[in-house]
Design a protein around this motif. Sequence first.
Motif, PDB file in Angstrom:
ATOM      1  N   PHE A 176       0.856  -1.186   0.000  1.00  0.00           N
ATOM      2  CA  PHE A 176       0.000   0.000   0.000  1.00  0.00           C
ATOM      3  C   PHE A 176       0.895   1.239   0.000  1.00  0.00           C
ATOM      4  N   ASP A 177       0.326   2.359  -0.430  1.00  0.00           N
ATOM      5  CA  ASP A 177       1.074   3.612  -0.484  1.00  0.00           C
ATOM      6  C   ASP A 177       0.909   4.445   0.768  1.00  0.00           C
ATOM      7  N   ILE A 178      -0.257   4.363   1.363  1.00  0.00           N
ATOM      8  CA  ILE A 178      -0.547   5.081   2.605  1.00  0.00           C
ATOM      9  C   ILE A 178      -1.587   4.280   3.359  1.00  0.00           C
ATOM     10  N   CYS A 179      -1.533   4.343   4.674  1.00  0.00           N
ATOM     11  CA  CYS A 179      -2.507   3.631   5.496  1.00  0.00           C
ATOM     12  C   CYS A 179      -3.060   4.576   6.551  1.00  0.00           C
ATOM     13  N   PHE A 180      -4.366   4.489   6.797  1.00  0.00           N
ATOM     14  CA  PHE A 180      -5.027   5.230   7.869  1.00  0.00           C
ATOM     15  C   PHE A 180      -5.502   4.218   8.892  1.00  0.00           C
ATOM     16  N   MET A 181      -5.132   4.439  10.149  1.00  0.00           N
ATOM     17  CA  MET A 181      -5.350   3.413  11.159  1.00  0.00           C
ATOM     18  C   MET A 181      -5.593   4.033  12.525  1.00  0.00           C
ATOM     19  N   HIS A 182      -5.819   3.191  13.515  1.00  0.00           N
ATOM     20  CA  HIS A 182      -6.052   3.641  14.886  1.00  0.00           C
ATOM     21  C   HIS A 182      -4.875   4.473  15.369  1.00  0.00           C
ATOM     22  N   ASP A 183      -5.176   5.556  16.084  1.00  0.00           N
ATOM     23  CA  ASP A 183      -4.127   6.492  16.468  1.00  0.00           C
ATOM     24  C   ASP A 183      -3.069   5.876  17.381  1.00  0.00           C
ATOM     25  N   ILE A 184      -3.486   5.135  18.416  1.00  0.00           N
ATOM     26  CA  ILE A 184      -2.511   4.517  19.314  1.00  0.00           C
ATOM     27  C   ILE A 184      -1.710   3.446  18.583  1.00  0.00           C
ATOM     28  N   GLY A 185      -2.381   2.655  17.743  1.00  0.00           N
ATOM     29  CA  GLY A 185      -1.684   1.648  16.959  1.00  0.00           C
ATOM     30  C   GLY A 185      -0.644   2.260  16.045  1.00  0.00           C
ATOM     31  N   ALA A 186      -0.981   3.379  15.431  1.00  0.00           N
ATOM     32  CA  ALA A 186      -0.027   4.069  14.565  1.00  0.00           C
ATOM     33  C   ALA A 186       1.164   4.576  15.362  1.00  0.00           C
ATOM     34  N   GLY A 187       0.891   5.123  16.547  1.00  0.00           N
ATOM     35  CA  GLY A 187       1.978   5.590  17.402  1.00  0.00           C
ATOM     36  C   GLY A 187       2.904   4.460  17.804  1.00  0.00           C
ATOM     37  N   ASN A 188       2.320   3.313  18.157  1.00  0.00           N
ATOM     38  CA  ASN A 188       3.130   2.160  18.546  1.00  0.00           C
ATOM     39  C   ASN A 188       4.000   1.665  17.392  1.00  0.00           C
ATOM     40  N   LEU A 189       3.413   1.521  16.205  1.00  0.00           N
ATOM     41  CA  LEU A 189       4.173   0.997  15.076  1.00  0.00           C
ATOM     42  C   LEU A 189       5.247   1.969  14.598  1.00  0.00           C
ATOM     43  N   SER A 190       5.030   3.258  14.819  1.00  0.00           N
ATOM     44  CA  SER A 190       6.057   4.222  14.381  1.00  0.00           C
ATOM     45  C   SER A 190       7.364   4.011  15.135  1.00  0.00           C
ATOM     46  N   LEU A 191       7.288   3.424  16.333  1.00  0.00           N
ATOM     47  CA  LEU A 191       8.493   3.166  17.123  1.00  0.00           C
ATOM     48  C   LEU A 191       9.268   1.958  16.609  1.00  0.00           C
ATOM     49  N   GLU A 192       8.727   1.247  15.626  1.00  0.00           N
ATOM     50  CA  GLU A 192       9.402   0.087  15.039  1.00  0.00           C
ATOM     51  C   GLU A 192      10.090   0.445  13.724  1.00  0.00           C
ATOM     52  N   ASN A 193      10.191   1.745  13.430  1.00  0.00           N
ATOM     53  CA  ASN A 193      10.864   2.209  12.205  1.00  0.00           C
ATOM     54  C   ASN A 193      10.210   1.649  10.946  1.00  0.00           C
ATOM     55  N   LEU A 194       8.885   1.580  10.964  1.00  0.00           N
ATOM     56  CA  LEU A 194       8.142   1.060   9.823  1.00  0.00           C
ATOM     57  C   LEU A 194       7.644   2.154   8.889  1.00  0.00           C
ATOM     58  N   PHE A 195       7.685   3.403   9.356  1.00  0.00           N
ATOM     59  CA  PHE A 195       7.109   4.495   8.589  1.00  0.00           C
ATOM     60  C   PHE A 195       8.163   5.547   8.265  1.00  0.00           C
ATOM     61  N   HIS A 196       7.908   6.268   7.189  1.00  0.00           N
ATOM     62  CA  HIS A 196       8.776   7.378   6.809  1.00  0.00           C
ATOM     63  C   HIS A 196       8.567   8.570   7.743  1.00  0.00           C
ATOM     64  N   ASN A 197       9.664   9.229   8.090  1.00  0.00           N
ATOM     65  CA  ASN A 197       9.595  10.533   8.732  1.00  0.00           C
ATOM     66  C   ASN A 197       9.067  11.520   7.700  1.00  0.00           C
ATOM     67  N   VAL A 219      -0.154   7.000   7.655  1.00  0.00           N
ATOM     68  CA  VAL A 219       1.266   6.663   7.762  1.00  0.00           C
ATOM     69  C   VAL A 219       1.770   6.252   6.384  1.00  0.00           C
ATOM     70  N   VAL A 220       3.053   6.543   6.126  1.00  0.00           N
ATOM     71  CA  VAL A 220       3.690   6.189   4.859  1.00  0.00           C
ATOM     72  C   VAL A 220       4.688   5.070   5.122  1.00  0.00           C
ATOM     73  N   PRO A 221       4.460   3.864   4.587  1.00  0.00           N
ATOM     74  CA  PRO A 221       5.347   2.731   4.880  1.00  0.00           C
ATOM     75  C   PRO A 221       6.725   2.917   4.249  1.00  0.00           C
ATOM     76  N   ILE A 222       7.739   2.362   4.898  1.00  0.00           N
ATOM     77  CA  ILE A 222       9.094   2.464   4.355  1.00  0.00           C
ATOM     78  C   ILE A 222       9.240   1.633   3.089  1.00  0.00           C
ATOM     79  N   THR A 223       8.234   0.803   2.779  1.00  0.00           N
ATOM     80  CA  THR A 223       8.254  -0.009   1.558  1.00  0.00           C
ATOM     81  C   THR A 223       7.723   0.743   0.345  1.00  0.00           C
ATOM     82  N   ALA A 224       7.303   1.998   0.526  1.00  0.00           N
ATOM     83  CA  ALA A 224       6.791   2.778  -0.608  1.00  0.00           C
ATOM     84  C   ALA A 224       7.830   2.804  -1.724  1.00  0.00           C
ATOM     85  N   SER A 225       7.446   2.402  -2.924  1.00  0.00           N
ATOM     86  CA  SER A 225       8.408   2.204  -4.003  1.00  0.00           C
ATOM     87  C   SER A 225       8.925   3.495  -4.616  1.00  0.00           C
TER      88      SER A 225
END
Length: 481
Positions: free
Chosen positions: A129-150, A372-378
């Motif tokens: 996917f190019d962008i994902c919209f998700m639960h706010d706390i879940g997004a905050g948690n996953l951002s700490l795993e270096n899965l999203f672009h700054n 969130v923008v995944p680090i896998t964005a091509s």
Amino acid sequence: MKKRLFAFAMLASLLMASACGSETTAPADGTADAGAADTTAAVTDNGYIADDLPEADYGGYEFRIMCDPVYVEFIYSEGETGVQINDMVYESNRAVEERFNVKLSHVPHTEWTNTAEVQKPILAGDDAFDICFMHDIGAGNLSLENLFHNLYEVPHLNFNQPWWPKYSVDSMTINGRMYLISNCISYYGFHATRTMFFNRDLIEKYDMESPYDLVLNDQWTLDKLIEMSKDVYEDTNGNSAVDYTDIRGFAMTVPYCLFENFGHEAWGKNADGSFYLDTYNDRSIALMDKLVGWLCEGNPAVYYSNTHSGRQNEDSSAIWFSQGNLLFTYGAIGHQLPSLTNSDINYGILPMPKVDASQEDYICACCELPGVVPITASDIDRTGMIIEAMSAEAYRTVYPNYYEYALKGRYANDEESVKMIDIMFENRVLSYSYIYGGSGGGLQQVVNNVLTQGGNFASYYEKNAKKDEKRIEQLNEFFTE
């Protein structure tokens, strides 16, 4: 019509305290430097505020938006249905598709709290996917795993534009980094803004002061709300039992954002963007004493519950209010309005009261469905271009309709409520400590938990402070790496 939409866009740029200017770089102190509002912003030929995106042709690329089926309506529409806000989302989507020769599509996310569905393809290196919209706390948690672009490193995102509200950029920027999108690409933030509704007929029946006048005279405070609500109780069916058919002064069954609505955050931010615990202090103690004394001492005139699922159930304050049984109620605009659509109640909308007379502005807090923008964005350049274009187009097309026509026209049933809505959206807040607080229900939900667990603020803080301090240590380490 164009002039009216343009006037709204210019007004919104002032209300959001954003400037239209060059692309923003990450600030050293962890907050966004949005500058001063610029009412001389460039405009397009059709009178809209212009973005500064270059021309591009992406050859029919399918830009994939991941979101669960319940919440996708705030961002994406597959076609016109005759429902005004849906059709405006569709029109906004189509304008971006035609401008950049792309095709927007929806990637189903079975449940917005299901973080595994977002996490697994990224960890596997899949460009799912190019962008994902998700639960706010879940997004905050996953951002700490270096899965999203700054986002400060994503090309073409201009945080000085009015479709990037300053309050959200400031809140989500931590030590010069921001991983969560909270802007006009989705209208969920407006939909989830917390506020007060009141019954105008009951105000008249009990010969009370006009809440509108109280707001405009800077006298609408928590003490005033307590004073007006605490003695309003009628046993309407004469059964000598407190039940849902009785008239009450206040009831609330969806309690999110109360702490923030009175100018508090569970955590503070240092100048370098790092967090520190700031939950228990003289101001918060005074606030909690008032709330506990008002809502937790068995007064039948007021009711409080943390029934999150009760928005449209028979035990929901939204339903009681729509049936004319409440003087005041509290909740998200988008959660309250469905029950009022077919109601003939004479109601008004108010900003949240000030905690006391010393509070400078009325504050209305909101939740968010962040992107969130995944680090896998091509192709991150293309991703940034489409995100900025969608945000700008939604600001120009969707927001004037949701704010100016849906809220001010269909739902706000008097001119004074229209003024109140303007005040509500002047000073909104988004809680960084709630989003990044983790899923343990700690100090970020202090009001809800204290009110439902006996009302002892000091005891609750003592039991949870170490857990929050540990979380803060984890966050500060991550954001200073």
